[in-house]
Scaffold this motif. Structure first.
Motif, short mmCIF file in Angstrom:
data_model
loop_
_atom_site.label_atom_id
_atom_site.label_comp_id
_atom_site.label_asym_id
_atom_site.label_seq_id
_atom_site.Cartn_x
_atom_site.Cartn_y
_atom_site.Cartn_z
N ARG A 192 0.83 -1.20 0.00
CA ARG A 192 0.00 0.00 0.00
C ARG A 192 0.87 1.26 0.00
NH1 ARG A 192 -5.08 0.80 2.89
NH2 ARG A 192 -5.80 2.89 2.33
N ILE A 193 1.95 1.23 0.76
CA ILE A 193 2.84 2.39 0.79
C ILE A 193 3.50 2.58 -0.58
CG2 ILE A 193 5.00 3.29 1.74
CD1 ILE A 193 2.97 3.57 3.80
N PRO B 227 0.07 4.06 12.57
CA PRO B 227 -0.82 5.18 12.91
C PRO B 227 -0.11 6.21 13.78
CG PRO B 227 -1.90 3.08 13.34
CD PRO B 227 -0.46 2.79 13.03
N TRP C 274 0.22 8.09 11.13
CA TRP C 274 0.68 8.41 9.78
C TRP C 274 0.04 7.50 8.75
CZ3 TRP C 274 4.89 8.30 13.49
CH2 TRP C 274 5.32 9.58 13.85
N PHE C 275 -0.04 6.21 9.12
CA PHE C 275 -0.51 5.25 8.13
C PHE C 275 -1.22 4.10 8.81
CE2 PHE C 275 0.32 1.18 6.01
CZ PHE C 275 -0.38 1.40 4.84
N SER C 276 -2.34 3.69 8.20
CA SER C 276 -3.01 2.48 8.66
C SER C 276 -3.65 1.82 7.46
CB SER C 276 -4.08 2.84 9.70
OG SER C 276 -4.96 1.74 9.86
N ASP D 145 -8.14 6.96 2.47
CA ASP D 145 -7.04 7.64 1.79
C ASP D 145 -6.83 9.06 2.33
OD1 ASP D 145 -6.06 5.66 0.16
OD2 ASP D 145 -7.42 6.12 -1.50
N ASN E 35 -4.56 8.73 5.29
CA ASN E 35 -3.20 8.29 4.97
C ASN E 35 -2.43 9.32 4.14
OD1 ASN E 35 -3.23 5.88 6.36
ND2 ASN E 35 -3.90 4.65 4.61
N TYR E 36 -3.10 9.91 3.14
CA TYR E 36 -2.40 10.90 2.32
C TYR E 36 -2.08 12.16 3.13
CZ TYR E 36 -2.64 8.39 -2.10
OH TYR E 36 -2.43 7.48 -3.10
#
Ligand SMILES: [Zn+2]
Length: 692
Positions: free
Chosen positions: A390-391, A506, A508-510, A515, A518-519
């Motif tokens: 995903r990243i 998290p 920052w990102f999960s 989106d 995350n973005y």
């Protein structure tokens, strides 16, 4: 090639505390309880997003700060501590070398009984070596010997532009990125930031006075009688002050041509005759360097000053200085009186009033010294392949946007654009962890050794591992940061970006987040790192990673005009009391923040276009969520002592201004929150500079 986020060069690498519990696997959302909705988003967006939290959050006594960074670090540390505790329970019987090494290291670190019993005994042999320095050649050898053990002996500090942990190192030549050369850099000052030795404000004076007392007490602990210890501290301060005067400031050290000064071994010997260079290089483990061998020695004014000091001062002064630097480097590991004395300095500088628990310190030290062993385990436990995938998609979207924005911007000429696009196309992005790991089998770490000895073994191993690159080709995808570090960095010489697994969590990102979330958070971080390739430092490197001017003069002029606007904008911000943000010192980071959130915003628009978000009922729009989670991911609170240090020495602006300075430069933000002309978060076009 820099450590990013908030990494203050504080004297001691002290750990944080309070392991917070892992968040549940619900879809992450905006923290409404963090907000202060009595503040208008268009007046002060940071406070609108984080004001409630900032008012009520209390910094634990043993933490330097709290906020997203501390939370994520604590979560990562919880995983790491589990790995170390497991390893310590079975290292004597395990057949796995990594488990043996990690377990023995952690067990020896946790053995406070032994540390208290032995006190300074584990460094007696090192102190004896220093006592026996009786000639220039001895001193030269001793400098190399101590530097290999990360003692800040006269030069070779971790430079602000490097992401390495080592002291003297082999690294790519800035003008020939395929060739590794030896780098010698300024250093040798206990307060790390040169301005600390000269600033006239009362806070700085108090730190200098407290620092002098601390040096004297440290020398007393090592057996120096009190009156001599006091004179000794004066000598140390005098030497460090002289070295600090000739050191690059944080702002100066962000300029590539300041930190890279190619010369030859012969010229170095002529410039600094006070050091016996053949003896020094032999001790360093790189003997027989030919006279015409290229190396970088920077800044030369620092090394000339060092030479002058070496010639003027008797050897006895240098023995005192080295004794201090040795004890300064391992003070916390030498049992309770020494540990407590080291912490007094930390209190003076950071305002912390309680030392972190030993387990926390040992965990962080393991991550620092054996990051490529513990990091491998971390990735297995905490970084699923789906997250990596995903990243990588996110990165691809951001890169496309950066490319488009360069291709279509209205201020660069075609020739300069073509060179810039070449750079974007060759960028390598490393996500999560390296392809190859470091093997710690050759390091004879043992729980039967004093902990300090294990620390020294690992430090020397790391330095020698880097120095061995002198004879090898440059490896452009080599990681210089633990995958378990809550951080990220870019390397303009390799045109490579590195995102350790531990920052890909998290908030920052999960994997479960929209989106927009995350973005807004990790997207901003990735955009920030991508922009670094084109900030005022990164832009000076070409697609091959070489320091080469590929800018047409008129494009360079237009770049500088825009950069001036950014510089002035941040110069006007007050960080604490009457202390302003230094717009020059933070220019590259601010450029990366503004560019980063812009690129992330447009990448988010692409994602949204291909996959529209389902309705979430009343609440914020996707664009508003994007900016809100971005702002919440920067929430940060620290004490005045540390805030002053950040302003004086860090390349980043305080997070409050990272948020408000960035979003106020984006018309897209003003549109998302319907800000009007005259609102603080909607800067007028002439006061708004966006480079990328
Ligand atoms: Zn940065």
């Amino acid at each position: 090639m820099r450590r990013d986020r908030i990494v203050v060069s504080v004297v001691l690498a002290l750990a944080a505390v309070c392991l917070s519990s892992r968040s549940s696997a619900q879809r992450p959302e905006i923290h409404r309880d963090y907000q202060d909705t009595t503040v208008r988003a268009c007046t002060d967006f940071y406070s609108f997003a984080n004001g409630g939290w900032a008012r009520s959050a209390i910094i634990p006594e043993s933490e330097r700060w709290i906020g997203t960074d501390a939370d994520a670090t604590n979560r990562a540390n919880e995983v790491l501590n589990g790995i170390l505790t497991d390893a310590a329970a079975r290292y004597r019987t395990s057949s796995d070398v990594t488990t043996q090494r990690l377990g023995a290291f952690y067990a020896s670190c946790m053995d406070s009984t032994r540390a208290n019993r032995e006190g300074l005994l584990p460094v007696r042999a090192e102190l004896d070596r220093i006592d026996h320095v009786a000639s220039r050649a001895d001193l030269s050898r001793e400098l190399a010997h101590l530097q290999l053990r990360w003692v800040d002996a006269a030069f070779g500090t971790l430079p602000s532009f490097a992401s390495l942990q080592v002291r003297v190192w082999a690294y790519a030549d800035m003008k020939n990125s395929t060739k590794n050369i030896l780098w010698l850099y300024q250093g040798g000052i206990g307060l790390r930031e040169p301005g600390s030795y000269s600033r006239a404000d009362s806070a700085s004076k108090a730190i200098r006075a407290g620092y002098g007392d601390h040096i004297a007490r440290t020398l007393v602990l090592a057996g120096t009688p009190e009156p001599q210890a006091k004179t000794g501290a004066e000598t140390v301060l005098a030497i460090e002050t002289k070295l600090a005067e000739a050191s690059l400031t944080p702002e100066e050290s962000s300029v590539p041509t300041n930190v890279y000064e190619p010369t030859t071994v012969d010229k170095l010997a002529a410039m600094v005759p006070a050091i016996d260079w053949p003896a020094y290089f032999a001790e360093l483990g790189v003997p027989g360097l030919a006279g015409n061998t290229t190396l970088s020695v920077s800044p030369s004014k620092f090394f000339r000053r060092l030479n002058e000091q070496l010639l003027q001062r008797p050897l006895a002064d240098w023995r005192t200085y080295l004794r201090w630097q040795l004890l300064h480097s391992v003070g916390p590991d030498l049992g309770s009186p020494s540990d407590a004395e080291s912490f007094r300095l930390a209190t003076l500088i950071t305002g912390m009033t309680k030392p972190p628990p030993r387990a926390k310190r040992c965990t962080e030290e393991a991550n620092e010294l054996m990051g490529m062993a513990i990091g491998k385990n971390y990735v297995e436990r905490a970084f699923p392949p789906a997250a990596k995938k995903r990243i990588e998609e996110l990165v691809a979207n951001l890169r496309t946007v950066l490319r488009d924005r360069i291709a279509t911007n209205d201020w660069m000429g075609a020739a300069t654009k073509a060179e810039a696009l070449k750079k974007v196309d060759v960028l390598r992005v490393e996500v999560g962890y390296p392809q190859t790991w470091v093997d710690y089998a050759p390091v004879p770490i043992s729980a039967d050794k004093p902990f300090v000895e294990n620390v020294m073994l690992l430090r020397r191993f790391e330095d020698q591992r880097h120095l061995a690159k002198l004879n090898r080709p440059v490896d452009r995808v080599e990681w210089e940061m633990s995958p378990a570090a809550v951080n990220a960095y870019e390397n303009p010489q390799f045109n490579s970006l590195f995102f350790p697994a531990a920052i890909l969590q998290p908030p920052w990102f999960s994997l479960d987040a929209d989106d927009a979330m995350n973005y807004g958070a990790i997207g901003w971080v990735i955009g920030h790192e991508l922009t670094h390739f084109f900030d005022d430092q990164g832009r000076q490197f070409d697609a091959n990673g070489n320091l080469r001017d590929w800018w047409l003069p008129e494009d360079e002029k237009r770049y500088q005009d825009r950069a001036q606007v950014v510089r002035r904008q941040y110069d006007s911000y007050v960080a604490i009391d009457t202390l302003h943000v230094n717009g020059g010192q933070t220019l590259n980071e601010n450029t990366a923040d503004i560019g980063g959130v812009t690129i992330a915003y447009y990448a988010f628009q692409r994602a949204l276009a291909s996959q529209p978000r389902p309705a979430r009922g009343a609440g914020y729009s996707p664009d508003q969520e994007f900016f809100l989670n971005g702002a919440q991911s920067w929430r940060f609170k620290t004490r005045p002592e540390l805030m002053r240090l950040i302003v004086a020495g860090d390349g980043h602006s305080p997070p409050y201004w990272r948020v408000n300075g960035s979003v106020s430069s984006l018309p897209e933000f003003a549109a998302a929150f319907s800000c009007k002309e005259g609102d603080s978060m909607a800067r007028p076009p002439e006061a708004r500079a966006r480079l990328w």
